[in-house]
Write a protein that holds these residues in place. Sequence first.
Motif, PDB file in Angstrom:
ATOM      1  N   THR A   6     -15.669  18.966  -7.478  1.00 42.79           N
ATOM      2  CA  THR A   6     -14.216  18.877  -7.335  1.00 42.79           C
ATOM      3  C   THR A   6     -13.593  18.737  -8.716  1.00 42.79           C
ATOM      4  O   THR A   6     -14.188  18.166  -9.627  1.00 42.79           O
ATOM      5  N   ILE A   7     -12.393  19.279  -8.845  1.00 40.92           N
ATOM      6  CA  ILE A   7     -11.696  19.286 -10.125  1.00 40.92           C
ATOM      7  C   ILE A   7     -10.201  19.374  -9.840  1.00 40.92           C
ATOM      8  O   ILE A   7      -9.786  19.915  -8.816  1.00 40.92           O
ATOM      9  N   ASP A   8      -9.395  18.826 -10.734  1.00 41.64           N
ATOM     10  CA  ASP A   8      -7.940  18.877 -10.562  1.00 41.64           C
ATOM     11  C   ASP A   8      -7.434  20.286 -10.843  1.00 41.64           C
ATOM     12  O   ASP A   8      -7.886  20.953 -11.775  1.00 41.64           O
ATOM     13  N   ALA A   9      -6.476  20.736 -10.026  1.00 47.46           N
ATOM     14  CA  ALA A   9      -5.860  22.055 -10.181  1.00 47.46           C
ATOM     15  C   ALA A   9      -4.456  21.870 -10.747  1.00 47.46           C
ATOM     16  O   ALA A   9      -3.678  21.061 -10.244  1.00 47.46           O
ATOM     17  N   TYR A  10      -4.157  22.632 -11.805  1.00 44.92           N
ATOM     18  CA  TYR A  10      -2.871  22.516 -12.490  1.00 44.92           C
ATOM     19  C   TYR A  10      -2.191  23.864 -12.615  1.00 44.92           C
ATOM     20  O   TYR A  10      -2.842  24.897 -12.763  1.00 44.92           O
ATOM     21  N   LEU A  11      -0.870  23.812 -12.632  1.00 41.42           N
ATOM     22  CA  LEU A  11      -0.049  24.951 -13.013  1.00 41.42           C
ATOM     23  C   LEU A  11       0.467  24.620 -14.401  1.00 41.42           C
ATOM     24  O   LEU A  11       1.076  23.570 -14.616  1.00 41.42           O
ATOM     25  N   THR A  12       0.187  25.499 -15.365  1.00 39.94           N
ATOM     26  CA  THR A  12       0.567  25.215 -16.748  1.00 39.94           C
ATOM     27  C   THR A  12       2.050  25.483 -16.975  1.00 39.94           C
ATOM     28  O   THR A  12       2.744  26.000 -16.101  1.00 39.94           O
ATOM     29  N   ASP A  13       2.494  25.169 -18.179  1.00 43.90           N
ATOM     30  CA  ASP A  13       3.899  25.393 -18.530  1.00 43.90           C
ATOM     31  C   ASP A  13       4.133  26.787 -19.104  1.00 43.90           C
ATOM     32  O   ASP A  13       5.204  27.084 -19.610  1.00 43.90           O
ATOM     33  N   THR A  14       3.148  27.668 -19.003  1.00 40.28           N
ATOM     34  CA  THR A  14       3.276  29.039 -19.489  1.00 40.28           C
ATOM     35  C   THR A  14       4.039  29.866 -18.455  1.00 40.28           C
ATOM     36  O   THR A  14       3.590  29.997 -17.318  1.00 40.28           O
ATOM     37  N   PRO A  15       5.185  30.440 -18.847  1.00 39.80           N
ATOM     38  CA  PRO A  15       6.017  31.157 -17.871  1.00 39.80           C
ATOM     39  C   PRO A  15       5.287  32.261 -17.111  1.00 39.80           C
ATOM     40  O   PRO A  15       5.442  32.373 -15.896  1.00 39.80           O
ATOM     41  N   TYR A  16       4.474  33.070 -17.784  1.00 38.04           N
ATOM     42  CA  TYR A  16       3.820  34.163 -17.054  1.00 38.04           C
ATOM     43  C   TYR A  16       2.823  33.632 -16.030  1.00 38.04           C
ATOM     44  O   TYR A  16       2.634  34.244 -14.981  1.00 38.04           O
ATOM     45  N   MET A  45      -3.066  15.572 -18.341  1.00 36.27           N
ATOM     46  CA  MET A  45      -2.634  16.923 -18.674  1.00 36.27           C
ATOM     47  C   MET A  45      -1.126  17.100 -18.458  1.00 36.27           C
ATOM     48  O   MET A  45      -0.521  18.012 -19.015  1.00 36.27           O
ATOM     49  N   GLU A  46      -0.529  16.206 -17.703  1.00 41.79           N
ATOM     50  CA  GLU A  46       0.916  16.275 -17.478  1.00 41.79           C
ATOM     51  C   GLU A  46       1.684  16.111 -18.794  1.00 41.79           C
ATOM     52  O   GLU A  46       2.768  16.652 -18.953  1.00 41.79           O
ATOM     53  N   ILE A  47       1.112  15.390 -19.735  1.00 46.35           N
ATOM     54  CA  ILE A  47       1.795  15.145 -21.008  1.00 46.35           C
ATOM     55  C   ILE A  47       1.984  16.429 -21.814  1.00 46.35           C
ATOM     56  O   ILE A  47       2.869  16.518 -22.653  1.00 46.35           O
ATOM     57  N   VAL A  48       1.166  17.464 -21.538  1.00 43.12           N
ATOM     58  CA  VAL A  48       1.326  18.751 -22.224  1.00 43.12           C
ATOM     59  C   VAL A  48       2.117  19.745 -21.374  1.00 43.12           C
ATOM     60  O   VAL A  48       2.192  20.921 -21.700  1.00 43.12           O
TER      61      VAL A  48
END
Length: 111
Positions: A6-16, A45-48
Amino acid sequence: MKITGTIDAYLTDTPYRQEAFLAAMKNGSHSEAVGALNFSNTPGMEIVGWVRLGTATITVDVPDEDAIRLGYVETLKAKKAQVLADAQREVVKIEEKIQSLLAITNEVVTS
């Protein structure tokens, strides 16, 4: 061999990446939506600027050790080829500058 974790899933701040994720979700293309995500167990990772969407369970078919080693070898060969190509382009640029400078000194001056 299969491994699962298991691992955390993130959506980055990269627009594309955000656009790709939202479009895939709208179209019901779950595989494409997952492909637009980043996965990390690094805390904070929220800090970035990443948004944590949840936890993912991932199963990977891991090849045997020989196949992994061969994969590294192929990757290094490709990197070597790229480095050689980049170096050759740089050599050509340098040679052109040399020839240009030599041409200047060989010009015939008439008055």
